[in-house]
Motif scaffolding. Structure first.
Motif, PDB file in Angstrom:
ATOM      1  N   TYR A   1       0.924  -1.235  -0.022  1.00 19.37           N
ATOM      2  CA  TYR A   1      -0.066   0.109   0.039  1.00 19.37           C
ATOM      3  C   TYR A   1       0.866   1.267  -0.055  1.00 19.37           C
ATOM      4  O   TYR A   1       1.825   1.201   0.753  1.00 19.37           O
TER       5      TYR A   1
ATOM      6  N   LEU B   1      -5.365   6.038  -1.671  1.00 19.66           N
ATOM      7  CA  LEU B   1      -4.646   4.928  -1.252  1.00 19.66           C
ATOM      8  C   LEU B   1      -4.644   4.141  -2.347  1.00 19.66           C
ATOM      9  O   LEU B   1      -5.383   3.753  -3.310  1.00 19.66           O
TER      10      LEU B   1
ATOM     11  N   LEU C   1      -2.988   0.350  -3.939  1.00 21.33           N
ATOM     12  CA  LEU C   1      -2.740  -0.794  -3.716  1.00 21.33           C
ATOM     13  C   LEU C   1      -1.885  -1.337  -4.955  1.00 21.33           C
ATOM     14  O   LEU C   1      -2.585  -1.377  -6.180  1.00 21.33           O
TER      15      LEU C   1
ATOM     16  N   LYS D   1      -7.038   2.935  -5.020  1.00 20.11           N
ATOM     17  CA  LYS D   1      -8.352   1.929  -4.516  1.00 20.11           C
ATOM     18  C   LYS D   1      -9.355   2.899  -3.503  1.00 20.11           C
ATOM     19  O   LYS D   1     -10.287   2.166  -2.918  1.00 20.11           O
TER      20      LYS D   1
ATOM     21  N   LEU E   1     -13.910   4.248  -0.451  1.00 15.22           N
ATOM     22  CA  LEU E   1     -13.035   3.133  -0.978  1.00 15.22           C
ATOM     23  C   LEU E   1     -13.710   2.216  -1.946  1.00 15.22           C
ATOM     24  O   LEU E   1     -15.047   2.209  -1.733  1.00 15.22           O
TER      25      LEU E   1
ATOM     26  N   GLU F   1      -8.403  -0.570   5.582  1.00 15.50           N
ATOM     27  CA  GLU F   1      -7.856   0.357   4.376  1.00 15.50           C
ATOM     28  C   GLU F   1      -8.412   1.876   4.673  1.00 15.50           C
ATOM     29  O   GLU F   1      -7.568   2.720   4.693  1.00 15.50           O
TER      30      GLU F   1
END
Length: 201
Positions: free
Chosen positions: A14, A46, A48, A53, A87, A94
């Motif tokens: 991440y 964020l 990934l 994401k 998200l 997360e």
């Protein structure tokens, strides 16, 4: 490089970094339940394995009364609202990972306020996980409707049409040095209360 422009790596796979206003739109308009863009001063994504994401955005609260009401007129310009958190898959941890890292990259000192919408069944667990202070729940009310039938806080709204605004749990966090956070905490005008929890009865 200023902290707000740094990339933060979390558990190797991440990463969290500042993103543009345009990059937030597919998430805010396409996934978030409000379906409208807020005032955005800072936005973070964020990632990934390099793929976006989730997003979190911060901006000036729409209400000047809120800015003054949290810690007084002296600190009104330090207030930022965490106004969108969205998200794609919302995998475990997360949301709190994104919020925590994003707040660390914001300019300091800041008073961060955010709301959990009771109408959506939200209690604010992500803010609890990030050690925000819970400062109570707003009362439900009605607002003047905008031309699209949604909430309006501007004079262009439809005064003859009202829309309901649900009660919201209010969370507050202070950032800065230990001394700065102490001063802000001592200036807080809202009571700090136990976190709301799911009623299992």
């Amino acid at each position: 490089m200023p902290p707000s422009y740094q990339r933060r790596m979390i558990m190797n796979k991440y990463s969290i970094m500042q993103i543009s206003y345009e990059e937030t739109k597919p998430y805010i308009l396409g996934i978030h339940y409000a379906k409208r863009m807020p005032n955005v001063m800072f936005a973070f994504g964020l990632f990934l394995y390099g793929e976006l994401k989730g997003v979190v955005t911060f901006g000036m609260p729409a209400s000047p009364f809120l800015c003054r009401g949290i810690c007084g007129d002296e600190f009104r310009k330090s207030v930022l609202e965490l106004n969108r958190l969205c998200l794609k898959n919302n995998l475990k941890n997360e949301a709190s990972m994104l919020v925590s890292a994003a707040i660390k990259m914001l300019p300091k000192p800041r008073i961060i306020v955010s709301y959990a919408d009771t109408n959506q069944g939200h209690l604010g667990y992500v803010y609890q996980a990030c050690n925000f202070l819970f400062t109570g729940t707003t009362k439900p009310r009605t607002d003047m409707a905008a031309k699209d039938g949604k909430h309006s806080r501007h004079h262009s709204g439809d005064k003859t049409n009202r829309v309901n605004r649900s009660a919201k749990h209010r969370y507050v966090m202070f950032t800065g040095s230990k001394r700065e956070k102490k001063v802000l905490l001592e200036s807080l005008r809202y009571p700090t209360l136990p976190y709301p929890k799911q009623n299992l009865a």
